[in-house]
Design an enzyme around this catalytic site. Structure first.
Site, PDB file in Angstrom:
ATOM      1  N   ARG A   1       0.788  -0.952  -0.141  1.00 51.41           N
ATOM      2  CA  ARG A   1      -0.412  -0.130  -0.294  1.00 51.41           C
ATOM      3  C   ARG A   1       0.695   1.009   0.215  1.00 51.41           C
ATOM      4  O   ARG A   1       0.751   2.249  -0.486  1.00 51.41           O
ATOM      5  CB  ARG A   1      -1.125   0.528   1.087  1.00 51.41           C
ATOM      6  CG  ARG A   1      -1.718   1.512   1.370  1.00 51.41           C
ATOM      7  CD  ARG A   1      -2.712   0.728   1.772  1.00 51.41           C
ATOM      8  NE  ARG A   1      -3.364   0.145   3.289  1.00 51.41           N
ATOM      9  CZ  ARG A   1      -2.478   0.447   3.717  1.00 51.41           C
ATOM     10  NH1 ARG A   1      -1.383   1.468   4.536  1.00 51.41           N
ATOM     11  NH2 ARG A   1      -2.405  -0.531   5.404  1.00 51.41           N
TER      12      ARG A   1
ATOM     13  N   TYR B   1     -15.347  16.295 -16.909  1.00 50.19           N
ATOM     14  CA  TYR B   1     -15.468  14.603 -16.848  1.00 50.19           C
ATOM     15  C   TYR B   1     -17.096  14.748 -15.621  1.00 50.19           C
ATOM     16  O   TYR B   1     -17.148  15.430 -14.310  1.00 50.19           O
ATOM     17  CB  TYR B   1     -14.307  14.117 -16.135  1.00 50.19           C
ATOM     18  CG  TYR B   1     -14.664  13.380 -16.215  1.00 50.19           C
ATOM     19  CD1 TYR B   1     -15.550  11.769 -17.046  1.00 50.19           C
ATOM     20  CD2 TYR B   1     -14.306  11.886 -14.992  1.00 50.19           C
ATOM     21  CE1 TYR B   1     -15.303  10.305 -16.533  1.00 50.19           C
ATOM     22  CE2 TYR B   1     -15.237  10.871 -14.622  1.00 50.19           C
ATOM     23  CZ  TYR B   1     -15.756   9.963 -15.994  1.00 50.19           C
ATOM     24  OH  TYR B   1     -15.249   8.365 -15.683  1.00 50.19           O
TER      25      TYR B   1
ATOM     26  N   ASP C   1      -6.276  18.688 -15.113  1.00 48.94           N
ATOM     27  CA  ASP C   1      -6.947  17.010 -16.095  1.00 48.94           C
ATOM     28  C   ASP C   1      -6.794  16.762 -17.103  1.00 48.94           C
ATOM     29  O   ASP C   1      -6.961  17.721 -18.134  1.00 48.94           O
ATOM     30  CB  ASP C   1      -8.278  16.990 -15.675  1.00 48.94           C
ATOM     31  CG  ASP C   1      -8.768  15.530 -15.965  1.00 48.94           C
ATOM     32  OD1 ASP C   1      -7.771  15.173 -16.790  1.00 48.94           O
ATOM     33  OD2 ASP C   1      -9.718  15.423 -15.501  1.00 48.94           O
TER      34      ASP C   1
ATOM     35  N   LYS D   1      -7.160   5.893 -19.904  1.00 48.55           N
ATOM     36  CA  LYS D   1      -7.330   5.864 -21.193  1.00 48.55           C
ATOM     37  C   LYS D   1      -6.170   5.474 -21.705  1.00 48.55           C
ATOM     38  O   LYS D   1      -5.609   5.019 -21.626  1.00 48.55           O
ATOM     39  CB  LYS D   1      -8.113   7.612 -20.970  1.00 48.55           C
ATOM     40  CG  LYS D   1      -9.360   8.224 -19.723  1.00 48.55           C
ATOM     41  CD  LYS D   1     -10.974   7.170 -20.115  1.00 48.55           C
ATOM     42  CE  LYS D   1     -11.343   6.934 -18.362  1.00 48.55           C
ATOM     43  NZ  LYS D   1     -11.558   8.306 -18.559  1.00 48.55           N
TER      44      LYS D   1
HETATM   45  C1  LIG Z   1     -12.083   8.953 -17.259  1.00 49.83           C
HETATM   46  C2  LIG Z   1     -11.958   9.888 -16.540  1.00 49.83           C
HETATM   47  C3  LIG Z   1     -11.558  10.229 -15.349  1.00 49.83           C
HETATM   48  C4  LIG Z   1     -12.351   9.480 -14.075  1.00 49.83           C
HETATM   49  O1  LIG Z   1     -11.284   8.418 -14.581  1.00 49.83           O
HETATM   50  P1  LIG Z   1     -11.202   6.779 -13.461  1.00 49.83           P
HETATM   51  O2  LIG Z   1     -10.151   6.050 -14.094  1.00 49.83           O
HETATM   52  O3  LIG Z   1     -12.288   6.462 -14.526  1.00 49.83           O
HETATM   53  O4  LIG Z   1     -11.468   6.971 -12.260  1.00 49.83           O
HETATM   54  C5  LIG Z   1     -11.228  11.463 -14.577  1.00 49.83           C
HETATM   55  N1  LIG Z   1     -11.268  12.663 -16.246  1.00 49.83           N
HETATM   56  C6  LIG Z   1     -11.311  12.824 -17.402  1.00 49.83           C
HETATM   57  C7  LIG Z   1     -11.127  12.915 -17.787  1.00 49.83           C
HETATM   58  C8  LIG Z   1     -11.574  10.896 -17.688  1.00 49.83           C
HETATM   59  O5  LIG Z   1     -11.353  11.114 -19.177  1.00 49.83           O
END
Ligand SMILES: *Cc1c(COP(=O)(O)O)cnc(C)c1O
Length: 376
Positions: free
Chosen positions: A46, A98, A168, A193
Site C-alpha cells: 500500500r 468529466y 486534468d 484512458k
Molecule cells: C475517465 C476520466 C476520469 C476518471 O477516471 P477513471 O479512471 O475512470 O476513474 C477523470 N477525468 C477524465 C477527463 C476522464 O476522462
C-alpha cells in the site's frame, strides 16, 4: 532523451538482477526486513511497490514532474487531491468537467465542507476568487464539448492569488501537452484512458512539480489506500511503451473522421480542436503539440443519435476513451447523466450530442462504419 525513448526506457530497473527486459511484476503484498529497524526500501505494497514505483517514475519524467503518484483509478486520484483541503475551502473549476469529477465534487467533497464554483471564462474565474479559495481545477480540452482553456493564462491568475492549479490532462497526455511546464502545480490523469491505451485496466495519476506536495499526497494515499496494484501497474507500463505511436496515429485518424463528419448533412456541429474553425484552435496550437483524438458532434435530433449508437459495428457503444478500440458514447445518458439537466443543456450536452474516441483501426473503416450507421 526524446519522449518516445522515455516511453520505452523511462528509468532504471534497479530492483532486478536478471536482466529482464520487461519490468517484473512484484506481486507481493509485503516485504521482509533485513534486520530490526532496517528496510529494503519496501515494506508494504500500500505504501510502495517496485513495479508501481517504476511506473510512477516514468509518468513523472513524461510530465516533467518531480514525482507522480499512481492510484487505482482517475477518480481515486481526484478524491485524494480533495483530501488536501481543509473544511471551508473553496475551489474554482471549469464548468465542463468529466461527469464523475462533477459527481465527486457535488456529492462527496461538499459533505466535507468544500465548496465549488463552476466557471467558463477567465473573467468569471477572477470574479469567483474569495479569501477561502484554495485551488483552480480545469480540464482542457473539456469533456465532452472540447473547449480549450489557456493554461498559462489561468496559471498567472493562480500564481497571483497563491492558488493551486490542477489540470486534468487525460485527453492529451504529456505526449501532446505538459501542464506543469505551462505553470500548473498538478497534472492529473485517468491512466485508464490513453496512458493504458488498451481498455483493459483502470488507473489514475497525480503528477506534481514539488516534493513537499508529493509527500502530503503520498501520506493521504498510504492512509486511505486507493493505490494501484502491481499487475495493473505493469499493464500501464506496457501501454506507455506505445503511447507516442498510438497517439500520433489516432490523431491522424481523428483529423480524417472530423473532416468527414463536417461534410454530413445530419451533423450540425463538430467539436474537435484540430479544426480551423474551432474556437480553441489557436490556443491549442500554442500550448499543445497536437489536438488528440477525441471528437464530439451534434446531430439534427436525438432519434438520429440513438440510431447511430445502435447501428455502429466496428465502433463500440461504450463508456471510456483513449484505447486502441474506437468507442462512441452518449454523454447525456452515460458520463454526464448525473449532471443537473439545466447545467447540461446550457452546455449543449443534449440528446443529439455524441462523443467519439477515435481508435487505431483504419480511418476508412471507421468512416465506413459511421456512414453505414447513418444510412440505416
Ligand atoms: C475517465 C476520466 C476520469 C476518471 O477516471 P477513471 O479512471 O475512470 O476513474 C477523470 N477525468 C477524465 C477527463 C476522464 O476522462
Amino acid at each position: 532523451m526524446d519522449f518516445r525513448t522515455l516511453c520505452i526506457h523511462g528509468c532504471d530497473k534497479k530492483f532486478d538482477c536478471t536482466g529482464a527486459v520487461s519490468v517484473p511484476i512484484f506481486q507481493s503484498a509485503t516485504f521482509a526486513h533485513p534486520g530490526v529497524g532496517r528496510s529494503t526500501g519496501f515494506d508494504y505494497s500500500r505504501t510502495q511497490n517496485p513495479t508501481r514505483e517504476y511506473l510512477e517514475n516514468i509518468v513523472a519524467r513524461l510530465e516533467n514532474g518531480a514525482e507522480a503518484i499512481a492510484f487505482s483509478s482517475g477518480m481515486a486520484a481526484v478524491n485524494t487531491l480533495m483530501e488536501l483541503f481543509e473544511t471551508g475551502s473553496h475551489i474554482i473549476a471549469s464548468d465542463d468537467l468529466y461527469g464523475g469529477t462533477h459527481r465527486l465534487f457535488f456529492n462527496i467533497s461538499i459533505k466535507k465542507g468544500l465548496s465549488f464554483s463552476l466557471v467558463n471564462s477567465l473573467e468569471q474565474m477572477r470574479r469567483s476568487i474569495t479569501p477561502d479559495t484554495r485551488a483552480i481545477f480545469i480540464e482542457t480540452p473539456t469533456n465532452p464539448t472540447m473547449q480549450v482553456i489557456d493554461i498559462a493564462a489561468v496559471s498567472q491568475l493562480a500564481e497571483k492569488h497563491r492558488l493551486l492549479l490542477v489540470v486534468d490532462n487525460t485527453f492529451l497526455t504529456p505526449y501532446f501537452q505538459k501542464p506543469l511546464l505551462l505553470g500548473a502545480d498538478v497534472s492529473l490523469h485517468s491512466g485508464t484512458k490513453y496512458l493504458g491505451g488498451h481498455n483493459d485496466a483502470l488507473a489514475g495519476f497525480l503528477v506534481v512539480k514539488d516534493h513537499d506536495l508529493a509527500e502530503r499526497l503520498r501520506f493521504v494515499n498510504n492512509t486511505t489506500g486507493a493505490c494501484l496494484s502491481p499487475f495493473d501497474s505493469w499493464l500501464i507500463i506496457r501501454g506507455i511503451k506505445t503511447l507516442a505511436v498510438r497517439l500520433e496515429q489516432q490523431q491522424k485518424n481523428a483529423i480524417q473522421v472530423a473532416a468527414w463528419l463536417e461534410r454530413q448533412k445530419s451533423v450540425t456541429a463538430v467539436h474537435y480542436p484540430g479544426l480551423r474553425n474551432h474556437p480553441g484552435y489557436e490556443i491549442s496550437r500554442r500550448q499543445a503539440s497536437g489536438f488528440g483524438a477525441m471528437i464530439s458532434f451534434a446531430l439534427t435530433d436525438g432519434e438520429t443519435a440513438r440510431r447511430m449508437l445502435e447501428n455502429v459495428r466496428i465502433i463500440q457503444y461504450a463508456e471510456s476513451l483513449g484505447g486502441v478500440e474506437s468507442l462512441i458514447t452518449y454523454p447525456v445518458l452515460q458520463t454526464h447523466a448525473d449532471i443537473p439537466e439545466e447545467e447540461r443543456k446550457a452546455k449543449g450536452i443534449n440528446e443529439s450530442l455524441l462523443r467519439l474516441s477515435v481508435g487505431l483501426e483504419s480511418a476508412a473503416d471507421i468512416i465506413n462504419d459511421l456512414e453505414n450507421a447513418f444510412k440505416k
